[in-house]
Design a protein around this motif. Sequence first.
Motif, PDB file in Angstrom:
ATOM      1  N   ILE A  25       0.908  -1.181  -0.078  1.00 12.44           N
ATOM      2  CA  ILE A  25       0.140  -0.093  -0.190  1.00 12.44           C
ATOM      3  C   ILE A  25       1.060   1.144  -0.055  1.00 12.44           C
ATOM      4  CG2 ILE A  25      -1.457   1.441   1.425  1.00 12.44           C
ATOM      5  CD1 ILE A  25      -2.778  -1.302   2.182  1.00 12.44           C
ATOM      6  N   TYR A  26       1.764   1.371   0.871  1.00 11.66           N
ATOM      7  CA  TYR A  26       2.598   2.371   0.960  1.00 11.66           C
ATOM      8  C   TYR A  26       3.703   2.527  -0.483  1.00 11.66           C
ATOM      9  CZ  TYR A  26       6.988   5.014   1.663  1.00 11.66           C
ATOM     10  OH  TYR A  26       8.058   6.081   1.588  1.00 11.66           O
ATOM     11  N   SER A  27       3.776   1.559  -0.945  1.00 10.88           N
ATOM     12  CA  SER A  27       4.480   1.748  -2.538  1.00 10.88           C
ATOM     13  C   SER A  27       3.388   2.157  -3.469  1.00 10.88           C
ATOM     14  CB  SER A  27       4.977   0.285  -2.919  1.00 10.88           C
ATOM     15  OG  SER A  27       5.399   0.384  -4.415  1.00 10.88           O
ATOM     16  N   ALA A  28       2.338   1.765  -3.496  1.00 14.77           N
ATOM     17  CA  ALA A  28       1.140   2.250  -4.298  1.00 14.77           C
ATOM     18  C   ALA A  28       1.072   3.784  -4.238  1.00 14.77           C
ATOM     19  CB  ALA A  28      -0.090   1.416  -4.201  1.00 14.77           C
ATOM     20  N   VAL A  29       0.932   4.101  -2.840  1.00 14.18           N
ATOM     21  CA  VAL A  29       0.647   5.370  -2.455  1.00 14.18           C
ATOM     22  C   VAL A  29       1.814   6.432  -2.927  1.00 14.18           C
ATOM     23  CG1 VAL A  29       0.252   7.333  -0.759  1.00 14.18           C
ATOM     24  CG2 VAL A  29      -0.808   5.249  -0.684  1.00 14.18           C
ATOM     25  N   ASP A  30       2.933   5.965  -2.838  1.00 10.49           N
ATOM     26  CA  ASP A  30       4.240   6.536  -3.238  1.00 10.49           C
ATOM     27  C   ASP A  30       4.380   6.753  -4.904  1.00 10.49           C
ATOM     28  OD1 ASP A  30       6.774   7.811  -2.694  1.00 10.49           O
ATOM     29  OD2 ASP A  30       7.773   6.128  -3.496  1.00 10.49           O
ATOM     30  N   LEU A  31       3.756   5.805  -5.422  1.00 10.42           N
ATOM     31  CA  LEU A  31       4.017   6.004  -7.066  1.00 10.42           C
ATOM     32  C   LEU A  31       2.932   6.607  -7.449  1.00 10.42           C
ATOM     33  CD1 LEU A  31       5.062   4.370  -9.460  1.00 10.42           C
ATOM     34  CD2 LEU A  31       3.341   2.773  -9.323  1.00 10.42           C
ATOM     35  N   ALA A  32       1.959   6.799  -6.702  1.00 16.06           N
ATOM     36  CA  ALA A  32       0.721   7.869  -7.315  1.00 16.06           C
ATOM     37  C   ALA A  32       1.019   9.272  -6.939  1.00 16.06           C
ATOM     38  CB  ALA A  32      -0.584   7.584  -6.549  1.00 16.06           C
ATOM     39  N   VAL A  33       1.839   9.267  -5.849  1.00 16.26           N
ATOM     40  CA  VAL A  33       2.249  10.804  -5.451  1.00 16.26           C
ATOM     41  C   VAL A  33       3.420  11.165  -6.497  1.00 16.26           C
ATOM     42  CG1 VAL A  33       3.509  12.429  -3.773  1.00 16.26           C
ATOM     43  CG2 VAL A  33       1.446  10.841  -3.091  1.00 16.26           C
ATOM     44  N   THR A  34       4.477  10.236  -6.587  1.00 19.50           N
ATOM     45  CA  THR A  34       5.347  10.515  -7.578  1.00 19.50           C
ATOM     46  C   THR A  34       4.977  11.054  -9.040  1.00 19.50           C
ATOM     47  OG1 THR A  34       6.680   9.160  -6.287  1.00 19.50           O
ATOM     48  CG2 THR A  34       7.506   9.760  -8.578  1.00 19.50           C
ATOM     49  N   GLU A  35       3.811  10.228  -9.647  1.00 20.89           N
ATOM     50  CA  GLU A  35       3.331  10.434 -11.120  1.00 20.89           C
ATOM     51  C   GLU A  35       2.694  11.658 -10.688  1.00 20.89           C
ATOM     52  OE1 GLU A  35       2.489   9.858 -14.946  1.00 20.89           O
ATOM     53  OE2 GLU A  35       3.822   8.936 -13.577  1.00 20.89           O
ATOM     54  N   LYS A  36       1.955  12.155  -9.888  1.00 23.26           N
ATOM     55  CA  LYS A  36       1.309  13.553  -9.907  1.00 23.26           C
ATOM     56  C   LYS A  36       2.234  14.591  -9.962  1.00 23.26           C
ATOM     57  CE  LYS A  36      -2.426  15.823  -9.631  1.00 23.26           C
ATOM     58  NZ  LYS A  36      -3.509  15.851 -10.589  1.00 23.26           N
ATOM     59  N   TYR A  37       3.579  14.480  -9.248  1.00 22.66           N
ATOM     60  CA  TYR A  37       4.715  15.483  -9.388  1.00 22.66           C
ATOM     61  C   TYR A  37       5.176  15.591 -10.781  1.00 22.66           C
ATOM     62  CZ  TYR A  37       4.929  16.671  -4.420  1.00 22.66           C
ATOM     63  OH  TYR A  37       4.428  17.392  -2.992  1.00 22.66           O
ATOM     64  N   ARG A  38       5.404  14.349 -11.292  1.00 24.46           N
ATOM     65  CA  ARG A  38       5.960  14.338 -12.545  1.00 24.46           C
ATOM     66  C   ARG A  38       5.233  14.916 -13.573  1.00 24.46           C
ATOM     67  NH1 ARG A  38       5.208  12.071 -17.164  1.00 24.46           N
ATOM     68  NH2 ARG A  38       3.420  10.691 -16.287  1.00 24.46           N
ATOM     69  N   GLN A  39       3.754  14.619 -13.572  1.00 22.81           N
ATOM     70  CA  GLN A  39       2.706  15.437 -14.463  1.00 22.81           C
ATOM     71  C   GLN A  39       2.637  16.915 -14.202  1.00 22.81           C
ATOM     72  OE1 GLN A  39      -0.978  13.472 -13.396  1.00 22.81           O
ATOM     73  NE2 GLN A  39      -0.663  11.801 -14.761  1.00 22.81           N
ATOM     74  N   GLN A  40       2.785  17.326 -12.815  1.00 20.50           N
ATOM     75  CA  GLN A  40       2.868  18.724 -12.595  1.00 20.50           C
ATOM     76  C   GLN A  40       3.994  19.420 -13.300  1.00 20.50           C
ATOM     77  OE1 GLN A  40       0.663  20.817 -11.401  1.00 20.50           O
ATOM     78  NE2 GLN A  40       1.732  22.503 -11.606  1.00 20.50           N
ATOM     79  N   GLY A  41       5.304  18.662 -13.171  1.00 20.24           N
ATOM     80  CA  GLY A  41       6.591  19.182 -13.685  1.00 20.24           C
ATOM     81  C   GLY A  41       6.370  19.441 -15.292  1.00 20.24           C
ATOM     82  N   GLU A  42       5.941  18.467 -15.905  1.00 15.24           N
ATOM     83  CA  GLU A  42       5.527  18.536 -17.449  1.00 15.24           C
ATOM     84  C   GLU A  42       4.857  19.497 -17.712  1.00 15.24           C
ATOM     85  OE1 GLU A  42       4.029  14.696 -18.828  1.00 15.24           O
ATOM     86  OE2 GLU A  42       6.130  13.871 -18.446  1.00 15.24           O
ATOM     87  N   TYR A  43       3.664  19.883 -16.968  1.00  9.15           N
ATOM     88  CA  TYR A  43       2.631  20.944 -17.184  1.00  9.15           C
ATOM     89  C   TYR A  43       3.364  22.227 -17.250  1.00  9.15           C
ATOM     90  CZ  TYR A  43      -1.028  24.249 -16.147  1.00  9.15           C
ATOM     91  OH  TYR A  43      -1.753  25.535 -16.172  1.00  9.15           O
ATOM     92  N   GLU A  44       4.194  22.569 -16.085  1.00  9.25           N
ATOM     93  CA  GLU A  44       4.814  23.693 -15.875  1.00  9.25           C
ATOM     94  C   GLU A  44       6.021  23.857 -17.000  1.00  9.25           C
ATOM     95  OE1 GLU A  44       6.641  23.603 -11.944  1.00  9.25           O
ATOM     96  OE2 GLU A  44       4.839  23.741 -10.893  1.00  9.25           O
ATOM     97  N   ALA A  45       6.640  22.683 -17.549  1.00  6.04           N
ATOM     98  CA  ALA A  45       7.729  22.987 -18.563  1.00  6.04           C
ATOM     99  C   ALA A  45       7.060  22.955 -19.799  1.00  6.04           C
ATOM    100  CB  ALA A  45       8.540  21.743 -18.548  1.00  6.04           C
ATOM    101  N   ARG A  46       6.096  22.682 -19.956  1.00  7.00           N
ATOM    102  CA  ARG A  46       5.070  23.118 -21.323  1.00  7.00           C
ATOM    103  C   ARG A  46       4.732  24.404 -21.441  1.00  7.00           C
ATOM    104  NH1 ARG A  46       2.472  18.455 -21.161  1.00  7.00           N
ATOM    105  NH2 ARG A  46       0.798  19.366 -20.047  1.00  7.00           N
ATOM    106  N   ASN A  47       4.158  24.696 -20.459  1.00 12.40           N
ATOM    107  CA  ASN A  47       3.903  26.467 -20.300  1.00 12.40           C
ATOM    108  C   ASN A  47       5.147  27.306 -20.317  1.00 12.40           C
ATOM    109  OD1 ASN A  47       1.167  26.145 -20.527  1.00 12.40           O
ATOM    110  ND2 ASN A  47       1.183  25.502 -18.217  1.00 12.40           N
ATOM    111  N   ARG A  48       6.450  26.924 -19.536  1.00 15.61           N
ATOM    112  CA  ARG A  48       7.275  27.595 -19.663  1.00 15.61           C
ATOM    113  C   ARG A  48       7.927  27.783 -21.055  1.00 15.61           C
ATOM    114  NH1 ARG A  48      10.010  25.191 -15.852  1.00 15.61           N
ATOM    115  NH2 ARG A  48       9.196  26.443 -14.294  1.00 15.61           N
ATOM    116  N   ILE A  49       7.994  26.695 -21.833  1.00 19.35           N
ATOM    117  CA  ILE A  49       8.217  26.593 -23.205  1.00 19.35           C
ATOM    118  C   ILE A  49       7.497  27.660 -24.014  1.00 19.35           C
ATOM    119  CG2 ILE A  49       8.595  25.133 -25.181  1.00 19.35           C
ATOM    120  CD1 ILE A  49       9.530  22.987 -23.382  1.00 19.35           C
ATOM    121  N   GLU A  50       6.248  27.464 -24.000  1.00 22.45           N
ATOM    122  CA  GLU A  50       5.420  28.324 -24.778  1.00 22.45           C
ATOM    123  C   GLU A  50       5.675  29.983 -24.332  1.00 22.45           C
ATOM    124  OE1 GLU A  50       1.247  27.385 -24.201  1.00 22.45           O
ATOM    125  OE2 GLU A  50       1.613  25.165 -24.748  1.00 22.45           O
TER     126      GLU A  50
END
Length: 106
Positions: free
Chosen positions: A21-46
């Motif tokens: 359960i800890y591993s699943a929650v950690d993976l979900a949180v990590t994926e959310k941070y990665r998505q946020q980073g991609e969103y910010e990078a995309r907008n920064r590039i534009e």
Amino acid sequence: MAKWIAFIFGVLLLVTNGLWIYSAVDLAVTEKYRQQGEYEARNRIEALESLCNKLVSGLPKPEAIEILNELSPDFAAYEKEGRLNTLWLSFKLNEQGHITQDAACQ
């Protein structure tokens, strides 16, 4: 003795499920941070492409080369096939040797 074995297996079952359960929650949180980073990078590039188009468009080739070489001294700007290229950017040149007004940065 059998009670101790059942108790140990029960504890191991709870511990391994807790780790799962800890591993699943950690993976979900990590994926959310990665998505946020991609969103910010995309907008920064534009935003940077828009800024680049406003600042560089219309400059003569020698001025643009000078600016680009100041920004990235390790990689010299060069002209190839009607474009002024750097390591990360490419600028369209018109017939007079100036950077075009529309969509300069790509």
